[in-house]
Design an enzyme around this catalytic site. Sequence first.
Site, PDB file in Angstrom:
ATOM      1  N   CYS A 102       9.375  28.138  65.996  1.00  0.00           N
ATOM      2  CA  CYS A 102      10.186  29.185  65.356  1.00  0.00           C
ATOM      3  C   CYS A 102      11.595  29.302  65.930  1.00  0.00           C
ATOM      4  O   CYS A 102      12.445  29.962  65.326  1.00  0.00           O
ATOM      5  CB  CYS A 102       9.475  30.528  65.457  1.00  0.00           C
ATOM      6  N   HIS A 359      10.346  34.085  56.806  1.00  0.00           N
ATOM      7  CA  HIS A 359      10.496  33.318  58.039  1.00  0.00           C
ATOM      8  C   HIS A 359      10.299  31.830  57.759  1.00  0.00           C
ATOM      9  O   HIS A 359       9.227  31.286  57.991  1.00  0.00           O
ATOM     10  CB  HIS A 359       9.470  33.833  59.060  1.00  0.00           C
ATOM     11  N   CYS A 389       9.677  34.693  69.325  1.00  0.00           N
ATOM     12  CA  CYS A 389       8.519  34.075  69.960  1.00  0.00           C
ATOM     13  C   CYS A 389       8.261  32.747  69.263  1.00  0.00           C
ATOM     14  O   CYS A 389       8.779  32.485  68.178  1.00  0.00           O
ATOM     15  CB  CYS A 389       7.298  34.980  69.860  1.00  0.00           C
ATOM     16  N   GLY A 391       5.068  29.626  68.525  1.00  0.00           N
ATOM     17  CA  GLY A 391       3.695  29.184  68.635  1.00  0.00           C
ATOM     18  C   GLY A 391       3.471  28.331  69.871  1.00  0.00           C
ATOM     19  O   GLY A 391       4.383  27.652  70.342  1.00  0.00           O
TER      20      GLY A 391
END
Length: 405
Positions: A102, A359, A389, A391
């Site tokens: 991300c 997103h 944040c 993954g």
Amino acid sequence: MEASSNLNALLRKNPDDVVITMAIRSPLCKAKKGGFRDMRSDELLTEMFKQAINHSGIDPEVIEDICVGTVLPKGPTYEARTAALTAGIPESVPIQTLNRFCSSGLMAVTTIANEIRAGQIDVGLAVGVESMSWNPDVGPEGASDDIKACGPANDALQPMGWTSENVAHEFNVSREDMDDFAAKSFQRAEAADKAGYFAKEIVPFTSYLKDPATGVRKKVTVSKDDGIRYGTTKTTLLKIKSAFPQWLPAHTTGGNASQITDGAAAVLLMTRRKAMELRLRILAKYANAAVTGLAPRIMGIGPTIAIPKVLAKVGLSKNDVDLFEINEAFASMCVYCVRKLELDPEKVNVNGGAIAFGHPLGATGARQIVTGLNELERRRGKVLVTSMCMGTGMGAAAVLLGEFE
């Protein structure tokens, strides 16, 4: 508020500063349903390159490197190189791709900034892009027995919804807290959309949509985000069923988590010296970035570690910051991050976030810079912090200083 001495030092202008002269994005469109649903991922990237060339104010031959952040394509560098050439970027301009989930769009910006700071290049283009319509997120393809037997490693393979529920459970984030945060995201995005704020950061995209009757694709112009649900309230969100009833406390829903979305963003960076030589308007100065790792099972709390880390690197406090853009992967993690860092909610995602308009994994890091700088200019602010944040248990954050010359 009077600027701190460290902030005054950061705001000083030097010829070798890394500055941003362009920050634009596509509309964000619902995957499989929205304005880019019939567009290939390489077509989306080609259009982003075309728009970047058109809005950059420079001859593309001046660009010395391109970095594309993207997560899901199987052949990302093939897509990036061919899209750049198709868009009219010269063969002499090299390209690279990266994937840090991300944060990929932010890492693309950071990679170009670091190359400029190291003296390797004077001008570089950072792009974040994701077509979740064309390349659905299917998760990991399996793992060895040794990895499965290692607790933290096995945790890193689990679905992101599971990590959201872990954050809600471990840090006492209630369903009401999550839906209240999500409702505000939708309401802020609706207000900003109606006020025309996003029109200043969005560049209209040429897309291709299939005629349901013939299957033939036709060119259309897409100029607005299509995921913002007008009229959303906490009451309506509380009626939505849990998306993950198998994991307690089962607070995460389709209404309080980020939308699956297609989109792209582009940021042009160079030395201040080069920007002055080319007579380009400077939007911001890139200060620094930080990344961190943490327990994969609670990956959502990454900003609580990355934001203090990057602020310490540049010598600022949270009180020096005018705006925070924190990716709304899940409301659980955003509620906790704001609470843990004791942030002023009126400074966080003031025009909504990923819950409201989506997103697109590789694009978000760059998109948040575009949105944040647009609003920072509107408010005549000085300091933007962007964070997310990632993954497998990571966090990232960056500090940018508005100039708007």
